[in-house]
Design an enzyme around this catalytic site. Structure first.
Site, PDB file in Angstrom:
ATOM      1  N   LEU A  58       0.739  -1.245   0.038  1.00 43.59           N
ATOM      2  CA  LEU A  58       0.142  -0.056   0.078  1.00 43.59           C
ATOM      3  C   LEU A  58       0.819   1.249  -0.067  1.00 43.59           C
ATOM      4  O   LEU A  58       1.752   1.636   0.758  1.00 43.59           O
ATOM      5  CB  LEU A  58      -0.877   0.073   1.134  1.00 43.59           C
ATOM      6  N   ASP A  59       0.586   2.316  -0.916  1.00 45.52           N
ATOM      7  CA  ASP A  59       1.329   3.423  -0.943  1.00 45.52           C
ATOM      8  C   ASP A  59       2.790   3.580  -1.142  1.00 45.52           C
ATOM      9  O   ASP A  59       3.305   4.562  -0.958  1.00 45.52           O
ATOM     10  CB  ASP A  59       0.745   4.291   0.169  1.00 45.52           C
ATOM     11  N   ALA A  60       3.052   2.451  -1.379  1.00 47.47           N
ATOM     12  CA  ALA A  60       4.727   2.201  -1.195  1.00 47.47           C
ATOM     13  C   ALA A  60       5.225   2.158  -2.735  1.00 47.47           C
ATOM     14  O   ALA A  60       6.412   2.045  -3.302  1.00 47.47           O
ATOM     15  CB  ALA A  60       5.268   1.008  -0.658  1.00 47.47           C
TER      16      ALA A  60
END
Lengths: 288, 288, 288, 288
Positions: free
Chosen positions: C231-233
């Site tokens: 996530l969000d990386a």
């Protein structure tokens, strides 16, 4: 607009001398209002000009608004030779937007309006072209098509005056590509806001983006300002710039310029509607 | 400056037509150089102008630099009507800084120089005031005090020419408050960089910061540009702005302006020293 | 989209070694294409990675696109161990937008689309809420309401896959408030772009704007990135920030954040559609 | 510092309730002081916290400073449960700068100091390295070399305390690369300002610039903050960022980061010296 119901704002301009803040806040406090925001600015403590904006809550005010204003006019204002004005959130400001064919500024304002981010009622949109009629009416806002006949600008200005005079508090030129006459402007003193491109250096004459491109400027900008009779010389409200390089075609520069224009005009309009702008001669004090 | 020893840079301007990149890169490749950076820009694929900057490594070059240039001049350049120039990192550029009394730009350049961030030898600092002599000499750089006698600017320009001509590659006006004659400027074509304040709108005449303050601008800026005979009209190299509000006194505006000036001038000087600027008529292409 | 008809773009990633630019440009030139833009970047001339983007005009190409690609694959690519891809402007990319209730990013994309500023066909908008149906259909774009049942995300992802797989080239998460499964993401490698808020320092957990407000940050930001399973990386495509002060309520911070989000996401989408992004491991090279 | 001679500043924190501004300004006015700047901010008119900064002129004050403070403590402060502090421009604040080897922040502060832009006396510079001794002494400022022995940080902190305690009002960590103990920090509550790099996202561990480079961030930043025992978690005073692209080497990123650091730290120090910062729990209210 429930968040405005109990709010009032007092704007003051006067020569600076000791005791202004104390007098004004004392007066308001003694009448049961609660000051929530106070901004003040003095050009010089000795012999300078003093500007103040107060936002306050009125639910516990112990007199009516007219009585408060009467008392202020008699007790406080003369002592300091104040120019002053109180506006009440409950009196929603009415806005007219004038537009031609470019819709970027209009769309931004309508979109903010729909989301409840502009403290106003947009009473009408007027255009010298019919193109944007459908877009405007989709928001439930009256659209008036008032063409400008060559050599007879007076007629269109007259038609606009009939629609707007006494019915709007603010006129926003959202890329309205007609020059307004000094007579027309005089009906809306400090009530017309315009947006126009700005460059370093400035370019006069036609097609300034082409000139900027040919000069190889590294920044393009835009300015929102009050409209006065002298073209584009009115008091500046807000400005911003964006970086460009040789890679920006004239077309791309214009796109960037439009992004600047819609943001800057929207900010200027918000600040007007929230009584954040005080005019001081030919400059503005903006209590952001 | 070891990092420059094996580097060379080729700058090219010519009419755009197919095959330029292929020809140039092929030529260099066939002589054993390794292209590490290639930037190019075309105003228009059809009938436009083409600009290219190549940075390459020379350790495995199979001919001498003069031979490479001779071959390029005979084989490649005529085919495309190129204006071109190769500079070699090993030939460190020599810089003269001209300054008056304000030291902010000078100090920034000296500080960057000391830290090895400017690819140059600062050969001398010249001033029309003696004030900064000590500051400059602390860096081990010769300082020349050349006063400008009223009505006899020619003498001081002559003295400066004797010091600089043929001995420096770049002249930086780091707030040198004298206007240079067209004759002087003609000795250093595209070799003089100046910094000056910029505003939206522009202000002419004395004390522009006061004018900006009185006009209530929301941005102040500065521009680094090449010096040509016409004052402050030379090709723009770099610009930037900072936000101001009514709270900024003229004094604070000037402080901010100085911060802009030192950063912008330093960038322009760096780009010059790294051969990143190509002049195209009255504009610059900067391959940052 | 006439301006794209004759344009093609070649993206290359390979180990850096001498001769790449020469070989590629020579190859293209020999087939009659006219290179209009060339951007390249090398992490290190010795042992680094090399990235290149070429934009070229195809009207005078002497072979068909498939033949060109076949020749490139046989003659040039193997010599330099290239990963490469050619995209043709004539093959308009198809975009799906996923959205929940916040409409700011969606509206910005639709508005740019209508003005012809996005080189794509927006094939569909999918939402887990029905709210924005009317807004989308006003643009003549199909709107699909696919609710997400608690505990059965799989069904909605399956429904979305059926609509999108093989039918879109880009999936834009325009504030789509559902976390996509790794399985779903794997169907669109480097084809999903998301936007999310960013702060200095980062805040984890619920209501990050409240955390930012309570921490008294002076900047708020947003990041557009490719979506990967974690996530969000995913690789960052674009970021920007805006200044805030203690005077910004959480509400105002969110408004500013939305302004950042719509601009940043729009830029990332534009760059994707113009083939300006090359993925290099977990980072992006963006040839703006 | 003549411009400070007649200036005093009052900082107030208290629960918000009606009448604060009126009471305070009335009190000051009744004692003959002239308020020149008043900034206030309330987190919420109902049940929120109230913060105020007043700057005033003391030449016509009708009582002594101690008498004024005594009266304020008895008459005004208890009524509103105020935390408050008056500082007098005539009592020049004394600053100690702690530095290691990087000199960019130190040089910026010294340069501003020399130009009269910092309202302080720089009483000493302390370093755990002898390198910058000469640079500092050139400004006529005492330089103390206090090395930090591995495993015996206590001794160096003790030596620094002996030099500084009771003798300085502000401790600036201008890239001092040692972690200060909680015990040391407790001697200077809200009196130590540090600068450190900041990224979106944040990177923990060694060599954050390398991590930022490898992650391909598009912005790098820096944060000035008060030092508390927990590392880098103190209240934020100022932050800013600069754009980077894949073209920025780690080295260039660090250069840019240093430019950010010197500007941001200098601003935080200026604001501290001008009593513009009020601490509110773990956040700062900065009346810029």
């Amino acid at each position: 607009m429930d968040h405005l119901k109990n709010i009032a704002r007092l704007l003051i301009t006067c020569p600076d001398k000791p005791g202004i803040v104390a007098s004004v806040t004392n007066f308001l406090y003694s009448h049961g209002v609660n000051i929530t925001t106070l901004d003040q600015y003095s050009t010089d403590a000795e012999g300078g000009n003093f500007f103040m904006r107060l936002e306050f809550q009125t639910p516990h005010m112990d007199i009516s608004a007219p009585a408060l204003e009467k008392a202020f006019a008699e007790v406080i204002a003369p002592k300091f030779e104040m120019q002053w004005h109180i506006s009440y959130g409950a009196n929603i400001k009415r806005t007219a937007i004038l537009v031609s064919r470019f819709d970027h500024c209009l769309q931004e304002l309508l979109w903010l309006y729909k989301r409840g981010k502009l403290d106003t009622e947009i009473a009408m949109v007027i255009s010298n072209h019919p193109d944007l009629k459908e877009d405007v009416e989709a928001y439930g806002i009256p659209f008036h098509y008032i063409p400008v006949k060559k050599g007879d600008k007076g007629a269109s200005e007259q038609a606009m005056l009939e629609l707007m005079e006494g019915k709007v508090d603010l006129v926003v030129l959202a890329r309205y590509m007609q020059i307004l006459s000094g007579d027309f402007v005089s009906h809306f003193p400090q009530q017309i806001i315009n947006i126009h491109h700005s460059f370093l250096p400035a370019f006069v004459g036609a097609d300034p983006y082409r000139q900027a491109y040919e000069k190889g400027v590294k920044l393009i900008g835009a300015t929102a300002h009050y409209v006065i009779e002298e073209l584009d010389a009115g008091p500046i409200i807000e400005q911003d710039v964006a970086r460009v390089s040789h890679r920006h075609s004239i077309e791309k520069m214009k796109d960037l310029g439009q992004d600047l224009e819609r943001t800057i005009l929207a900010n200027a309009v918000k600040w007007y509607l929230e009584d954040r702008i005080i005019l001081a001669g030919n400059k503005t004090i903006v209590f952001e």
